[in-house]
Enzyme design. Structure first.
Site, mmCIF file in Angstrom:
data_model
loop_
_atom_site.group_PDB
_atom_site.id
_atom_site.type_symbol
_atom_site.label_atom_id
_atom_site.label_comp_id
_atom_site.label_asym_id
_atom_site.label_seq_id
_atom_site.Cartn_x
_atom_site.Cartn_y
_atom_site.Cartn_z
ATOM 1 N N LYS A 145 0.805 -1.098 0.022
ATOM 2 C CA LYS A 145 0.178 0.345 -0.229
ATOM 3 C C LYS A 145 1.125 1.656 -0.017
ATOM 4 O O LYS A 145 2.203 1.731 0.190
ATOM 5 C CB LYS A 145 -0.654 0.173 1.289
ATOM 6 C CG LYS A 145 -1.848 -0.903 1.164
ATOM 7 C CD LYS A 145 -3.181 -1.026 2.354
ATOM 8 C CE LYS A 145 -4.326 -1.628 1.960
ATOM 9 N NZ LYS A 145 -4.921 -1.751 3.010
ATOM 10 N N ARG A 201 -3.893 -10.507 5.095
ATOM 11 C CA ARG A 201 -4.095 -9.763 3.676
ATOM 12 C C ARG A 201 -3.043 -9.515 2.906
ATOM 13 O O ARG A 201 -2.552 -8.282 2.903
ATOM 14 C CB ARG A 201 -5.547 -9.273 3.672
ATOM 15 C CG ARG A 201 -6.094 -8.865 2.500
ATOM 16 C CD ARG A 201 -7.831 -7.648 3.073
ATOM 17 N NE ARG A 201 -8.212 -8.415 1.152
ATOM 18 C CZ ARG A 201 -7.813 -7.043 0.344
ATOM 19 N NH1 ARG A 201 -6.480 -6.616 0.678
ATOM 20 N NH2 ARG A 201 -8.634 -7.450 -0.210
#
Length: 285
Positions: free
Chosen positions: A231, A265
């Protein structure tokens, strides 16, 4: 380090009658059915490619596969419910048939998509909106009696990064979960996983402050999922790209495990599984 840490705490989920033990942290592999995911290497455009990705995730040690057909990156285009269903249901059916041992999570904020995906063979609902974007979601989860991933976010993927503000991001997230959990438990939802929502309606500083105080979530006694994988909180801070953000992802996953995370995740399953193994080894000492 004491052996009754949160890393070794016994927590279970009921997956359509299968009781899954989360005393050991596990990996959730990401399967993106979107053409505009922020990480281009993760985009899947056909059922055959989805089956290949699912097989790779399982071989590398994923316990869950999280299937999403609506891009939640900041500023992503809206996708209709019909299009989301068109993308996701055939993949769920195909993976369930080819890999009946696979435990499938559905990344959606829409109750209709959640319901039809569970009927098609999925096991878990992963809702980035915490029920805010579909008023039928909580009732749907209660009716289906499947585990629910409750994530913190403000707004929607199109608006969430428009100047997000908090009094204290860590305490505000705790307050948010307290209110949502009260509603869910009154509806009879039994299995809930908390996701602090790293990268969703949060600045880079918010994300790191939230991680630094993530142990505040221990008060709920529920498993915590974290999603840092490649991210912008990593690659923008380091001045590189999503393609170069695996090392940073592993660092943050390690910190999260030490603070009690139960599910990682990720796009890179093998790296995350190795991260869990090494942190577990350290906790033996």
């Amino acid at each position: 380090m004491a052996k009754d840490t949160f890393l070794n705490r016994k927590i279970t989920l009921n997956l359509k009658g299968e009781l899954l033990d989360l005393s050991r942290p596990v990996v959730m592999g990401i399967l993106n059915l979107t053409p505009d995911s922020f990480y281009s290497n993760s985009r899947i455009s056909s059922v055959d490619l989805a089956l290949e990705r699912a097989e790779n995730c399982l071989e590398e040690g994923a316990v869950f596969i999280d299937i999403g057909a609506y891009s939640s990156r900041p500023g992503a285009d809206d996708v209709s419910t019909d299009e989301e269903l068109r993308r996701i249901v055939p993949v769920v059916e195909a993976i369930s048939k080819r890999f009946p041992e696979a435990r499938l999570s559905i990344d959606t904020f829409r109750a209709k998509v959640a319901g039809e995906s569970i009927e098609a063979g999925a096991h878990i609902i992963n809702d980035i909106s915490g029920g805010e974007l579909d008023e039928q979601m909580f009732e749907t989860v209660a009716r289906l009696q499947v585990p629910y991933i409750l994530m913190h976010m403000k707004g929607n993927p199109q608006t969430m990064q428009e100047d997000p503000a908090y009094n204290n991001v860590s305490l505000d997230v705790v307050d948010y979960f307290e209110q949502k959990l009260y509603t869910l438990k009154n509806l009879g939802v039994r299995d809930i996983i908390l996701d602090p929502g790293f990268g969703f309606a949060k600045t880079t500083d918010h994300n790191y402050e939230l991680l630094n105080h993530m142990q505040n979530l221990d008060i709920f006694g529920l498993p915590v999922l974290v999603g840092f994988s490649r991210k912008s909180m990593i690659y923008k801070f380091l001045g590189n790209t999503p393609q170069e953000a695996l090392n940073g992802t592993t660092v943050l996953n390690t910190i999260a495990l030490e603070k009690g995370a139960k599910i990682l995740r990720v796009h890179d399953v093998k790296a995350a599984a190795e991260c869990i193994a090494l942190v577990e080894k350290l906790q033996e000492r």
